[in-house]
Scaffold this active site. Sequence first.
Site, short mmCIF file in Angstrom:
data_model
loop_
_atom_site.label_atom_id
_atom_site.label_comp_id
_atom_site.label_asym_id
_atom_site.label_seq_id
_atom_site.Cartn_x
_atom_site.Cartn_y
_atom_site.Cartn_z
N TRP A 88 0.85 -1.19 0.00
CA TRP A 88 0.00 0.00 0.00
C TRP A 88 0.89 1.25 0.00
O TRP A 88 1.87 1.32 0.76
CB TRP A 88 -0.90 -0.04 1.23
CG TRP A 88 -1.78 1.16 1.42
CD1 TRP A 88 -2.59 1.76 0.49
CD2 TRP A 88 -1.94 1.90 2.64
NE1 TRP A 88 -3.25 2.83 1.06
CE2 TRP A 88 -2.87 2.94 2.36
CE3 TRP A 88 -1.43 1.80 3.92
CZ2 TRP A 88 -3.28 3.85 3.33
CZ3 TRP A 88 -1.82 2.70 4.88
CH2 TRP A 88 -2.75 3.71 4.59
N ASP A 117 -1.39 -5.68 9.10
CA ASP A 117 -2.29 -4.61 8.72
C ASP A 117 -3.58 -5.28 8.24
O ASP A 117 -3.58 -5.97 7.21
CB ASP A 117 -1.66 -3.76 7.60
CG ASP A 117 -2.51 -2.55 7.24
OD1 ASP A 117 -3.60 -2.38 7.82
OD2 ASP A 117 -2.09 -1.77 6.35
N LYS A 119 -13.48 -0.04 5.23
CA LYS A 119 -14.02 -0.87 4.16
C LYS A 119 -15.20 -1.72 4.62
O LYS A 119 -16.27 -1.70 4.03
CB LYS A 119 -12.93 -1.78 3.59
CG LYS A 119 -11.65 -1.06 3.18
CD LYS A 119 -11.85 -0.09 2.04
CE LYS A 119 -10.55 0.41 1.44
NZ LYS A 119 -9.70 1.21 2.31
#
Length: 418
Positions: free
Chosen positions: A146, A227, A263
């Site tokens: 990311w 993560d 999300k």
Amino acid sequence: MQNFSRVMMAVAVDISRFEGVPMAPPDPILGVSEAFRADKNDLKLNLGVGAYRTEELQPYVLNVVKKAENLMLEKGENKEYLPIEGLAAFNKATAELLFGADNPVIKQGRVATLQSLSGTGSLRLAAAFIQRYFPEAKVLISSPTWGNHKNIFNDARVPWSEYRYYDPKTVGLDFEGMIADIQAAPDGSFVLLHGCAHNPTGIDPTPEQWEKIADVIQEKKHMPFFDVAYQGFASGSLDEDASSVRLFVERGLEVFVAQSYSKNLGLYAERIGAINVVCSAPEVANRVKSQLKRLARPMYSNPPIHGARIVANVVGDPVMFGEWKQEMEEMAGRIKNVRQKLYDSLSAKDKSGKDWSFILRQIGMFSYTGLNKTQSDNMTDKWHIYMTKDGRISLAGLSLAKCEYLADAIIDSFHNIS
């Protein structure tokens, strides 16, 4: 003398103290949305930002979130400051959701949990902790990862290096390279792992591969740092998407885990997440938590309450919890359907015999297309499809109706642009 003073004042105003501040480059992800908004073409598609859209490509607020917010209004709850560690009901709910309510680490009080500012804030807080208490340690980051991971560790002054992850030849996982690089890292390094739905590739290790990754990390006395931005959103199952984290915890390892609810509950703008540290004993967890609080205080004082209450209400109410799981399955299902349709469209339209099945082997919001920067530029310049320059597309921004158009663009860019 008066005129001289005026001239001197004018010169002083013209020369700014900020002369030495250069213009920062545009954010590689958020800049995509700005370019998309400026495009007037009707065919344009924004596949850059990882935010869920409906089949009509509209933002979506979960029904269960609306219910939770209505409940909060009915209760007439206040807006007082939260403690530094956040809302107690949220911290309990988020740790249980991640590890499982019956997990011994929960029952024994071995998890230090702090509500923080979504995934980014949680990672940043952990990075500050690493910099303060493990100043000699290095963080290993997957190549690619990311876009914000490197920024976070750079700003926290934590050194990092990369381990191999993506294999362009197979558009799959370079598992042997990954294991070799983790093995070669100095003992006691921190290894940043994506719990599920690897961003940007969508390529996850298999359960057997996770076991081998855990073997090497345990053998090298590394610290796993997960993560977890997509729990429940990748497969549609909260438990399945947390299985990698739970595997490491079951082995008795101390673990860092950053969480986000952007999300899976669609709470992008609420900035709600947590940093969890699994420790060897309750007394250690108390000390770690005290120092995380100490780091958070001068950073942002305390976290926001609105998103925390939404999560606590949804997870704490069996009916709403069931409704959330249903909505998560529907969101994950829509993305799976789009993924399948894109694969079908590519396979039907591309007469070259190229195997596009890697798209089906990827999971979650993103697909790594294998397109290079020049090919990605063609997607935007010719086809008005906005994406990051590493070839990543967000399937959450794609509808079934647009799959064939996207397939045409990918085929053209792949075969006609070197």
